[in-house]
Design a protein around this motif. Structure first.
Motif, short mmCIF file in Angstrom:
data_model
loop_
_atom_site.label_atom_id
_atom_site.label_comp_id
_atom_site.label_asym_id
_atom_site.label_seq_id
_atom_site.Cartn_x
_atom_site.Cartn_y
_atom_site.Cartn_z
N GLY A 74 19.48 10.05 9.24
CA GLY A 74 18.44 11.01 8.93
C GLY A 74 17.20 10.88 9.79
O GLY A 74 17.07 10.00 10.64
N ASN A 75 16.28 11.79 9.51
CA ASN A 75 14.98 11.80 10.17
C ASN A 75 13.93 11.13 9.28
O ASN A 75 14.11 11.01 8.07
CB ASN A 75 14.55 13.24 10.48
CG ASN A 75 15.56 13.96 11.34
OD1 ASN A 75 16.20 13.35 12.20
ND2 ASN A 75 15.73 15.25 11.09
N VAL A 76 12.83 10.75 9.89
CA VAL A 76 11.73 10.09 9.16
C VAL A 76 10.44 10.86 9.42
O VAL A 76 10.12 11.19 10.56
CB VAL A 76 11.58 8.62 9.60
CG1 VAL A 76 10.29 8.02 9.05
CG2 VAL A 76 12.78 7.80 9.16
N LEU A 77 9.72 11.11 8.34
CA LEU A 77 8.38 11.70 8.41
C LEU A 77 7.39 10.71 7.81
O LEU A 77 7.55 10.30 6.66
CB LEU A 77 8.33 13.02 7.65
CG LEU A 77 6.93 13.61 7.41
CD1 LEU A 77 6.24 13.93 8.73
CD2 LEU A 77 7.01 14.85 6.52
N THR A 116 16.80 8.94 13.42
CA THR A 116 17.18 9.95 14.42
C THR A 116 15.90 10.53 15.03
O THR A 116 15.50 10.17 16.12
CB THR A 116 18.05 11.04 13.78
OG1 THR A 116 19.21 10.43 13.19
CG2 THR A 116 18.50 12.04 14.82
N ASP A 117 15.26 11.45 14.33
CA ASP A 117 13.97 11.98 14.78
C ASP A 117 12.85 11.36 13.96
O ASP A 117 13.00 11.14 12.76
CB ASP A 117 13.92 13.51 14.62
CG ASP A 117 14.88 14.23 15.54
OD1 ASP A 117 15.31 13.61 16.54
OD2 ASP A 117 15.21 15.39 15.25
N LEU A 118 11.72 11.11 14.60
CA LEU A 118 10.56 10.54 13.92
C LEU A 118 9.36 11.45 14.14
O LEU A 118 9.04 11.82 15.28
CB LEU A 118 10.25 9.14 14.46
CG LEU A 118 8.94 8.50 13.99
CD1 LEU A 118 8.96 8.27 12.49
CD2 LEU A 118 8.69 7.18 14.72
N GLU A 119 8.68 11.79 13.04
CA GLU A 119 7.43 12.55 13.14
C GLU A 119 6.31 11.71 12.55
O GLU A 119 6.39 11.28 11.38
CB GLU A 119 7.53 13.88 12.41
CG GLU A 119 6.24 14.71 12.55
CD GLU A 119 6.35 16.10 11.94
OE1 GLU A 119 5.32 16.81 11.92
OE2 GLU A 119 7.46 16.45 11.48
N ARG A 136 12.77 2.74 17.00
CA ARG A 136 14.07 3.08 17.62
C ARG A 136 14.46 4.45 17.09
O ARG A 136 14.87 4.57 15.93
CB ARG A 136 15.13 2.04 17.28
CG ARG A 136 14.79 0.62 17.74
CD ARG A 136 15.89 -0.35 17.35
NE ARG A 136 15.59 -1.72 17.73
CZ ARG A 136 14.90 -2.56 16.96
NH1 ARG A 136 14.47 -2.16 15.76
NH2 ARG A 136 14.66 -3.80 17.37
N ALA A 137 14.37 5.47 17.92
CA ALA A 137 14.69 6.84 17.53
C ALA A 137 15.72 7.40 18.49
O ALA A 137 15.48 7.45 19.70
CB ALA A 137 13.43 7.71 17.52
N ASP A 138 16.89 7.83 17.96
CA ASP A 138 17.93 8.41 18.80
C ASP A 138 17.55 9.80 19.29
O ASP A 138 18.07 10.28 20.29
CB ASP A 138 19.25 8.48 18.03
CG ASP A 138 19.79 7.11 17.68
OD1 ASP A 138 19.48 6.16 18.41
OD2 ASP A 138 20.52 6.99 16.67
N GLY A 139 16.66 10.47 18.56
CA GLY A 139 16.24 11.81 18.93
C GLY A 139 14.82 11.85 19.45
O GLY A 139 14.44 11.08 20.33
N GLU A 140 14.01 12.73 18.85
CA GLU A 140 12.65 12.94 19.32
C GLU A 140 11.63 12.15 18.50
O GLU A 140 11.82 11.92 17.30
CB GLU A 140 12.29 14.43 19.24
CG GLU A 140 13.15 15.32 20.14
CD GLU A 140 12.73 16.77 20.04
OE1 GLU A 140 11.98 17.10 19.10
OE2 GLU A 140 13.14 17.57 20.90
#
Length: 284
Positions: free
Chosen positions: A237-240, A254-257, A269-273
């Motif tokens: 999953g993503n993290v906010l 995956t994605d981090l905001e 460590r983020a596989d995406g953006e």
């Protein structure tokens, strides 16, 4: 409390819940699903537990307490109103009930019991089992309004303002070391919890202190002003991380905001953006 789905399909920690040295304290009700382990004692308004639940400390209920068959309580059970104790329940201390006591067969109370009202010995269908069987049937029939009235009467029959209950799902383990569930987890604002949280997804509201790590399969959200004293990891999953929140450990996702003022003290460590977002407050 909304009942558009099974009430025990999610770990819900309401606003202001405190995990103290010997007990979980909340201002509302406590609902515990079957075959769960709660290594603390619990303190709340009404306390309801399904069958085969283990409590590692004392139960204090300002209102009613209902323990289904094969529950085990390590210490005292203190009840401000009525109590239902199912068959083969074990209580390691004393049982004190200010109102009526409905008790099943083969109940073991090591230090005796006292009830100021009627005492009835019988073995009806355990209350919490009946409640959730009935609720499931109502939801399957689309009778959501009827189901809502039923749960409102159960948890709000004293006329006090609604307070979201503390809900521990079936087969969960809750303790000072870890909170392990196979369901989503929602933690309200101004909570102080000890232990690593393991869940399907995790949402933490504002101004909390979590003294442990967060690990989920899916999405993780950390609310404004919250402190996570450990790592934050999600498998898929993503993290906010909201404004002014802080993770005192590593983040893997995956994605981090990151919203304005959010901090991560460890390695990311983020596989995406990785994005620096803008809060709603900044857009006003």
């Amino acid at each position: 409390m909304a009942v558009r789905r099974d009430p025990l399909d999610e770990l819900v920690v309401p606003d202001g819940t405190q995990a103290k040295e010997v007990a979980l304290e909340t201002g509302g009700d406590v609902l515990v699903g079957a075959r769960s382990t709660v290594e603390f004692g619990v303190r709340g308004r009404n306390v309801l537990a399904g069958e085969n639940v283990d409590f590692g400390g004392e139960i204090e209920a300002d209102g009613d307490c209902r323990l289904d068959m094969w529950c085990d309580v390590a210490a005292n059970v203190l009840v401000g109103q009525d109590a239902y104790i199912g068959e083969r329940v074990h209580i390691g201390g004393e049982l004190r009930v200010a109102g009526d006591l409905d008790i099943g067969d083969d109940v073991d109370i090591e230090e005796g019991f006292e009830a100021n009202g009627w005492i009835v010995i019988r073995n009806p269908m355990p209350t919490i089992v009946f409640l959730f069987v009935y609720l499931k049937h109502l939801l399957l029939l689309g009778e959501e309004d009827t189901a809502q009235r039923l749960i409102d009467e159960l948890v709000d029959d004293d006329g006090e303002p609604d307070a979201e209950p503390l809900v521990i799902p079936r087969n969960a383990t809750v303790g000072d070391d870890a909170w392990r569930v196979s369901t989503p987890a929602t933690i309200g604002s101004d909570c102080r919890l000890h232990g690593n949280v393991r869940a399907e997804t995790i949402e933490v509201d504002t101004d909390c202190d979590i003294f442990g790590s967060l690990r989920a399969r899916g999405e993780v959200t950390v609310g404004e002003g919250t402190r996570i004293h450990g790592d934050l990891t999600t498998r898929d999953g993503n993290v906010l991380i909201e404004a002014d929140a802080r993770v005192l450990g590593d983040v893997s996702c995956t994605d981090l905001e990151l919203r304005p003022g959010a901090e991560v003290d460890g390695t990311i460590r983020a596989d995406g953006e990785i994005t620096m977002g803008t809060s709603e407050r900044d857009l006003e």
